[in-house]
Design an enzyme around this catalytic site. Structure first.
Site, PDB file in Angstrom:
ATOM      1  N   GLU A 165      -5.526  -8.247   0.372  1.00  0.00           N
ATOM      2  CA  GLU A 165      -6.151  -7.944   1.672  1.00  0.00           C
ATOM      3  C   GLU A 165      -7.619  -7.637   1.461  1.00  0.00           C
ATOM      4  OE1 GLU A 165      -4.534  -4.846   4.203  1.00  0.00           O
ATOM      5  OE2 GLU A 165      -2.486  -5.517   3.820  1.00  0.00           O
TER       6      GLU A 165
ATOM      7  N   GLU B 264       0.800  -1.230   0.000  1.00  0.00           N
ATOM      8  CA  GLU B 264       0.000   0.000   0.000  1.00  0.00           C
ATOM      9  C   GLU B 264       0.831   1.278   0.000  1.00  0.00           C
ATOM     10  OE1 GLU B 264      -2.852  -0.151   3.175  1.00  0.00           O
ATOM     11  OE2 GLU B 264      -3.791  -1.963   2.409  1.00  0.00           O
TER      12      GLU B 264
HETATM   13  O1  IFM Z   1      -3.997  -2.950   9.166  1.00  0.00           O
HETATM   14  C1  IFM Z   1      -3.965  -2.463   7.861  1.00  0.00           C
HETATM   15  C2  IFM Z   1      -2.795  -3.063   7.096  1.00  0.00           C
HETATM   16  O2  IFM Z   1      -1.589  -2.820   7.721  1.00  0.00           O
HETATM   17  C3  IFM Z   1      -2.729  -2.476   5.704  1.00  0.00           C
HETATM   18  N1  IFM Z   1      -4.018  -2.563   5.044  1.00  0.00           N
HETATM   19  C4  IFM Z   1      -5.177  -2.113   5.762  1.00  0.00           C
HETATM   20  C5  IFM Z   1      -5.231  -2.783   7.121  1.00  0.00           C
HETATM   21  C6  IFM Z   1      -6.478  -2.304   7.883  1.00  0.00           C
HETATM   22  O3  IFM Z   1      -6.434  -0.922   8.058  1.00  0.00           O
END
Ligand code: IFM
Length: 467
Positions: free
Chosen positions: A365, A168
């Site tokens: 994710e 990210e």
């Molecule tokens: O916890 C985070 C993760 O580190 C990166 N993506 C989003 C998740 C939830 O906010």
């Protein structure tokens, strides 16, 4: 699996994800250096309740128990991140062997459990010494990421099955460098774009370094979501378009096309940008999308008093867009809108935008924070998390049925963990963690996911997709 669960191909990859600073703890053990998150958490008032990742879930000591939980869950892959300051305490030069040994043990444990390790190299915990040298605003940090990739790739590449240099970059840029609500806490506004460019350059250099070290199956975990205009008005459409370019295509176009989405953006950056973009656009074996929620954008109000706080933070006044709240009662306990169709839409948008240039996709994710009750008699009922994942998987299946090549889904997260500036209150895990005793209790969603995976089990493998 129940009648209401979606059915994917037998080789669809079921995974779970976590990241080093959010779960490991042990921040002063075995020669680990300080990261920008250690420093940031030490500042008063920046993290809820003054919480830190010092202990987190103590995964550093309890990794065997955690891998056993994953084995019983039946996942095909575990997406972990390596802590850069554990491996190189100052982010350059000398290797901290005990730190690297930890990942050696963890990867061996995963392999013995039949779980494919999927490794992220940089999940926001930059060594503080590199930050003292300018961090991602400094071009040299990109070369340092490549050196670190080489070290980790040579040591773990024989067993790691998927690689992601970055997690990210948009969030690290926006929250860490533009707004200052994440480490390193800079409030640079559009000046943060230089940090984005250097992360992207680091991604390209790290992909080259990993390949030179013999590593295969390399991608990225990049956060993306649909951006909608608040109305049909031309001003709102224009504002949404600007925002979409900033948060989506500034990060995907360089990687997948070797260009920035607008010439103005490229022109605003320092350095040999055209040359850099050739490095950024290394062919990838796959592209990972992290999806959470869509955004609705309006034109700035006539009297712009600072954009609304729906991004959890107040945005500075004077921006050419204004996030507005999505009109939905369906929200996680973190307040994030629950919009499964957004996952289908962003996946389709990628397929439309990049066509033949798009490698296979993974959802690296997806997840939801609910303030789950404490376990009673070993049980944590979390029906809403099951509904969340089931609905997102249904939406994803629609995109697959439309012909988009999506190869897997990683639940964020295997464990409840340290949710950055929001601390420990936000619980994303399939497994509940009692932060006083560090006891793990699988939630109902864990049992649901286990049954879903078991029903798909036959033929599950992770293979290099560009072969
Ligand atoms: O916890 C985070 C993760 O580190 C990166 N993506 C989003 C998740 C939830 O906010």
């Amino acid at each position: 699996m129940t009648a209401t669960d979606p059915v994917f191909e037998p080789d669809f990859l079921w995974g779970v994800a976590a990241a080093a600073y959010q779960i490991e703890g042990a921040v002063e053990e075995d020669g680990r250096g300080r990261s920008i998150w250690d420093e940031f958490c030490g500042r008063p008032g920046v993290v809820a309740r003054g919480e830190t990742g010092d202990v987190a879930t103590d995964h550093y000591h309890r990794y065997r128990e955690d891998v056993a939980l994953m084995r019983d869950l039946g996942v095909g892959a575990y997406r972990l991140s390596v802590s850069w300051p554990r491996v190189q305490p100052t982010g350059r030069g000398v290797i901290n062997e005990p730190g690297l040994d930890f990942y050696d043990r963890l990867i061996d444990e995963l392999c013995a459990a039949g779980i494919a390790p999927a490794v992220t190299l940089f999940h926001w915990d930059l060594p503080q010494a590199l930050q003292d040298n300018g961090g991602w605003l400094e071009r040299d940090t990109a070369a340092r990421l490549a050196d670190y990739a080489d070290i980790v790739g040579r040591r773990l590449g024989d067993r790691v099955r998927m690689w992601m240099p970055l997690n990210e970059p948009v969030v690290h840029t926006l929250y860490g460098h533009a707004l200052g609500v994440h480490a390193p806490g800079y409030q640079l506004g559009f000046g943060a774009l230089q940090a984005a460019h250097h992360q992207l350059l680091g991604h390209g250099l790290a992909v080259q370094a990993l390949r030179a070290a013999g590593c295969e199956n390399i991608g990225i975990a990049s956060n993306h979501a649909p951006v909608h205009a608040a109305s049909d008005a031309r001003e709102d459409a224009l504002a949404a378009d600007i925002y979409d370019h900033l948060v989506n295509w500034t990060f995907a176009d360089p990687v997948l096309r070797g260009t920035y989405p607008t010439p103005e953006l490229a022109a605003a950056l320092a350095g040999p940008v055209d040359e850099d973009l050739k490095t950024v656009a290394q062919p990838l074996d796959w592209f990972g999308i992290n999806y959470y929620e869509p955004t609705v954008i309006a034109a700035p109000a006539a009297r712009d008093e600072g954009a609304s706080g729906v991004l959890e933070v107040e945005l500075p006044p004077g921006l050419p867009f204004r996030p507005v709240a999505l009109d939905t009662p369906d929200r996680t306990d973190f307040g994030w809108p629950i919009v499964p169709a957004g996952l289908r839409d962003i996946v389709r948008t990628f397929a439309d935008r990049y066509g033949e240039m798009l490698p296979p996709l993974y959802i690296t994710e997806s997840g939801a924070s609910f303030h789950d009750p404490d376990p009673v008699d070993g049980r944590v009922p979390d029906r809403r998390r099951i509904d969340y994942h089931r609905a997102h998987l249904h939406a994803l299946k629609q995109a697959v049925d439309d012909g988009v090549d999506v190869r897997g889904y990683f639940v964020w997260s295997i464990l409840d963990n340290f949710e950055w500036a929001a601390g420990y209150r936000e619980r994303f895990g399939l497994v509940h963690v009692d932060y006083r005793t560090l006891e793990r209790t699988p939630k109902d969603s864990y049992h649901w996911y286990r049954d879903l995976i078991a029903a798909h089990r036959t033929g599950q493998t992770v293979t290099a997709s560009r072969s």
